[in-house]
Design a protein around this motif. Structure first.
Motif, PDB file in Angstrom:
ATOM      1  N   LEU A  94       0.777  -1.253  -0.084  1.00 32.04           N
ATOM      2  CA  LEU A  94       0.059  -0.051  -0.021  1.00 32.04           C
ATOM      3  C   LEU A  94       0.814   1.415   0.202  1.00 32.04           C
ATOM      4  N   GLY A  95       2.035   1.016  -0.004  1.00 34.91           N
ATOM      5  CA  GLY A  95       3.132   2.356  -0.103  1.00 34.91           C
ATOM      6  C   GLY A  95       3.283   2.818   1.090  1.00 34.91           C
ATOM      7  N   ILE A  96       3.172   2.359   2.245  1.00 35.85           N
ATOM      8  CA  ILE A  96       3.481   2.910   3.253  1.00 35.85           C
ATOM      9  C   ILE A  96       4.367   2.284   4.312  1.00 35.85           C
ATOM     10  N   GLY A  97       4.967   1.057   3.922  1.00 36.09           N
ATOM     11  CA  GLY A  97       6.039   0.433   4.582  1.00 36.09           C
ATOM     12  C   GLY A  97       5.609  -0.003   5.857  1.00 36.09           C
ATOM     13  N   TRP A  98       6.575  -0.194   6.859  1.00 37.81           N
ATOM     14  CA  TRP A  98       6.281  -0.226   8.063  1.00 37.81           C
ATOM     15  C   TRP A  98       5.322   0.802   8.887  1.00 37.81           C
ATOM     16  N   SER A  99       4.426   0.620   9.865  1.00 37.72           N
ATOM     17  CA  SER A  99       3.780   1.373  10.429  1.00 37.72           C
ATOM     18  C   SER A  99       3.441   1.103  11.614  1.00 37.72           C
ATOM     19  N   GLU A 100       3.155   1.982  12.522  1.00 43.16           N
ATOM     20  CA  GLU A 100       2.686   2.048  13.906  1.00 43.16           C
ATOM     21  C   GLU A 100       1.417   1.838  14.018  1.00 43.16           C
ATOM     22  N   GLU A 101       0.557   1.845  12.878  1.00 42.31           N
ATOM     23  CA  GLU A 101      -0.801   1.934  12.915  1.00 42.31           C
ATOM     24  C   GLU A 101      -1.268   0.410  12.824  1.00 42.31           C
ATOM     25  N   THR A 102      -2.273  -0.146  13.484  1.00 43.74           N
ATOM     26  CA  THR A 102      -2.899  -1.402  13.584  1.00 43.74           C
ATOM     27  C   THR A 102      -3.864  -1.737  12.488  1.00 43.74           C
ATOM     28  N   PRO A 103      -3.640  -2.473  11.633  1.00 42.85           N
ATOM     29  CA  PRO A 103      -4.496  -2.959  10.464  1.00 42.85           C
ATOM     30  C   PRO A 103      -5.867  -3.581  11.086  1.00 42.85           C
ATOM     31  N   VAL A 104      -6.812  -3.676  10.268  1.00 45.91           N
ATOM     32  CA  VAL A 104      -8.020  -4.106  10.996  1.00 45.91           C
ATOM     33  C   VAL A 104      -8.411  -5.037   9.545  1.00 45.91           C
ATOM     34  N   ARG A 105      -8.925  -6.193   9.966  1.00 45.91           N
ATOM     35  CA  ARG A 105      -9.406  -7.194   8.757  1.00 45.91           C
ATOM     36  C   ARG A 105     -10.794  -7.331   8.828  1.00 45.91           C
ATOM     37  N   LEU A 106     -11.608  -7.006   8.038  1.00 41.83           N
ATOM     38  CA  LEU A 106     -13.395  -6.860   7.863  1.00 41.83           C
ATOM     39  C   LEU A 106     -13.613  -7.656   7.041  1.00 41.83           C
ATOM     40  N   THR A 107     -14.919  -8.213   7.176  1.00 43.85           N
ATOM     41  CA  THR A 107     -15.613  -8.916   5.986  1.00 43.85           C
ATOM     42  C   THR A 107     -16.442  -7.652   5.386  1.00 43.85           C
ATOM     43  N   PRO A 108     -16.733  -7.920   4.132  1.00 41.35           N
ATOM     44  CA  PRO A 108     -17.500  -6.820   3.245  1.00 41.35           C
ATOM     45  C   PRO A 108     -18.754  -6.448   4.161  1.00 41.35           C
ATOM     46  N   GLU A 109     -19.503  -7.256   4.776  1.00 42.61           N
ATOM     47  CA  GLU A 109     -20.850  -7.021   5.620  1.00 42.61           C
ATOM     48  C   GLU A 109     -20.320  -5.985   6.822  1.00 42.61           C
ATOM     49  N   ALA A 110     -19.026  -6.370   7.450  1.00 42.19           N
ATOM     50  CA  ALA A 110     -18.703  -5.803   8.639  1.00 42.19           C
ATOM     51  C   ALA A 110     -18.476  -4.537   8.285  1.00 42.19           C
ATOM     52  N   LEU A 111     -17.747  -4.016   7.181  1.00 40.26           N
ATOM     53  CA  LEU A 111     -17.294  -2.812   6.768  1.00 40.26           C
ATOM     54  C   LEU A 111     -18.509  -2.149   6.479  1.00 40.26           C
ATOM     55  N   ALA A 112     -19.672  -2.660   5.885  1.00 42.22           N
ATOM     56  CA  ALA A 112     -21.040  -1.931   5.475  1.00 42.22           C
ATOM     57  C   ALA A 112     -21.495  -1.566   6.799  1.00 42.22           C
ATOM     58  N   ASP A 113     -21.450  -2.275   7.819  1.00 45.13           N
ATOM     59  CA  ASP A 113     -22.164  -1.981   8.971  1.00 45.13           C
ATOM     60  C   ASP A 113     -21.278  -0.513   9.827  1.00 45.13           C
ATOM     61  N   TYR A 114     -19.950  -0.557   9.500  1.00 44.48           N
ATOM     62  CA  TYR A 114     -19.265   0.515   9.862  1.00 44.48           C
ATOM     63  C   TYR A 114     -19.907   1.821   9.115  1.00 44.48           C
ATOM     64  N   PHE A 115     -20.041   1.796   8.046  1.00 42.11           N
ATOM     65  CA  PHE A 115     -20.619   2.797   7.100  1.00 42.11           C
ATOM     66  C   PHE A 115     -21.873   2.717   6.638  1.00 42.11           C
ATOM     67  N   GLU A 116     -23.040   2.813   7.113  1.00 48.80           N
ATOM     68  CA  GLU A 116     -24.281   2.263   6.586  1.00 48.80           C
ATOM     69  C   GLU A 116     -24.606   2.981   5.452  1.00 48.80           C
ATOM     70  N   GLY A 117     -24.818   2.407   4.352  1.00 46.71           N
ATOM     71  CA  GLY A 117     -25.493   3.147   3.157  1.00 46.71           C
ATOM     72  C   GLY A 117     -24.240   3.714   2.472  1.00 46.71           C
ATOM     73  N   GLU A 118     -22.855   3.858   2.866  1.00 39.59           N
ATOM     74  CA  GLU A 118     -21.818   4.647   2.264  1.00 39.59           C
ATOM     75  C   GLU A 118     -21.267   3.847   1.611  1.00 39.59           C
ATOM     76  N   VAL A 119     -20.753   2.569   1.666  1.00 36.66           N
ATOM     77  CA  VAL A 119     -20.004   1.801   0.637  1.00 36.66           C
ATOM     78  C   VAL A 119     -20.494   1.565  -0.390  1.00 36.66           C
ATOM     79  N   THR A 120     -20.196   2.608  -1.181  1.00 35.13           N
ATOM     80  CA  THR A 120     -20.430   2.324  -2.746  1.00 35.13           C
ATOM     81  C   THR A 120     -19.160   2.319  -3.337  1.00 35.13           C
ATOM     82  N   PRO A 121     -19.201   1.710  -4.817  1.00 34.17           N
ATOM     83  CA  PRO A 121     -18.115   1.424  -5.611  1.00 34.17           C
ATOM     84  C   PRO A 121     -17.137   2.519  -5.784  1.00 34.17           C
TER      85      PRO A 121
END
Length: 247
Positions: A94-121
């Motif tokens: 992704l072009g960021i190399g090592w990072s202090e940030e913590t990645p999060v793995r999500l199913t498409p359904e879980a991502l949609a729950d985070y952003f209801e109605g906003e996960v458009t193509p």
């Protein structure tokens, strides 16, 4: 329709149905399959069955193409993540190399729950372009738990996700400039050679983060104070209005 292990029903599409739902031709769909832009369908005899994950991938490909990405670049990114990458490799891709940030793995359904109605193509394509998310098999990887939580909170407050992403793009431009400014400060005044200067930048980066956080906090204080003073001066019966002589 197909039943999953959990007993839920999953929408499935024949080739023609998937192409129609995605707004592309059957020939284009088959071309994408040949280029390995889509994962293999489920086979039932000679019939190929696709699901909503394939549909979401096709819509994302369309949105990326509209943003100027090439099929070759999309195929390379897709292949990289479908081979399975660990956290470090995800950051590099992704072009960021090592990072202090913590990645999060999500199913498409879980991502949609985070952003209801906003996960458009379009929003997903913008997130991919910014490097916020990537696909890894059937999962989506967000590179930063903090950014995910902040973005979700803003959307819940009523800010459109597209506006959040555009602001993130602008913030990144300023953040890159600040990072370069701090690194330049260290290398200019320490000047111990590339390797030692890089180590110094890494060791002293908490100082840069503290400066940016403090300056941003004070900038917000000034902004709010100015807005508050302006509101008081415009209020009916304010001292400024009372002192204004009548014509």
């Amino acid at each position: 329709m197909a039943d999953t292990e959990a007993g839920t029903t999953v929408r499935e599409y024949r080739t023609e149905e998937l192409a129609e739902a995605a707004g592309i031709s059957v020939r284009t769909l088959r071309f994408y399959r040949e280029r390995r832009l889509l994962p293999p369908p489920r086979r039932e005899g000679r019939i190929a069955w696709y699901d909503d994950h394939h549909l979401a991938r096709l819509r994302t490909i369309t949105a990326l193409l509209e943003r100027g990405h090439t099929l070759g670049g999309i195929a390379e990114l897709t292949a990289a993540f479908e081979n399975g990458r660990d956290v470090g490799q995800l950051g590099e891709l992704l072009g960021i190399g090592w990072s202090e940030e913590t990645p999060v793995r999500l199913t498409p359904e879980a991502l949609a729950d985070y952003f209801e109605g906003e996960v458009t193509p379009e929003n997903l394509a913008a997130s991919l372009e910014l490097g916020y998310v990537a696909t890894d098999g059937d999962e989506i990887v967000h590179v930063s738990r903090r950014l995910l939580d902040v973005s979700s909170a803003l959307v819940r407050e009523g800010v459109p996700l597209a506006a959040v992403l555009e602001t993130g793009r602008r913030v990144r431009e300023h953040a890159d400039a600040l990072a370069a400014l701090f690194a330049g400060l260290i290398t200019e005044h320490l000047n111990n050679g590339d390797e030692e200067d890089a180590e110094a930048v890494t060791r002293l980066r908490p100082l840069a983060k503290s400066v940016v956080e403090a300056e941003l906090s004070m900038a917000m204080d000034r902004l709010l104070a100015t807005a508050s003073a302006g509101a008081r001066s415009e209020a009916p019966g304010s001292p400024q209005e009372a002192q204004t002589p009548a014509p």
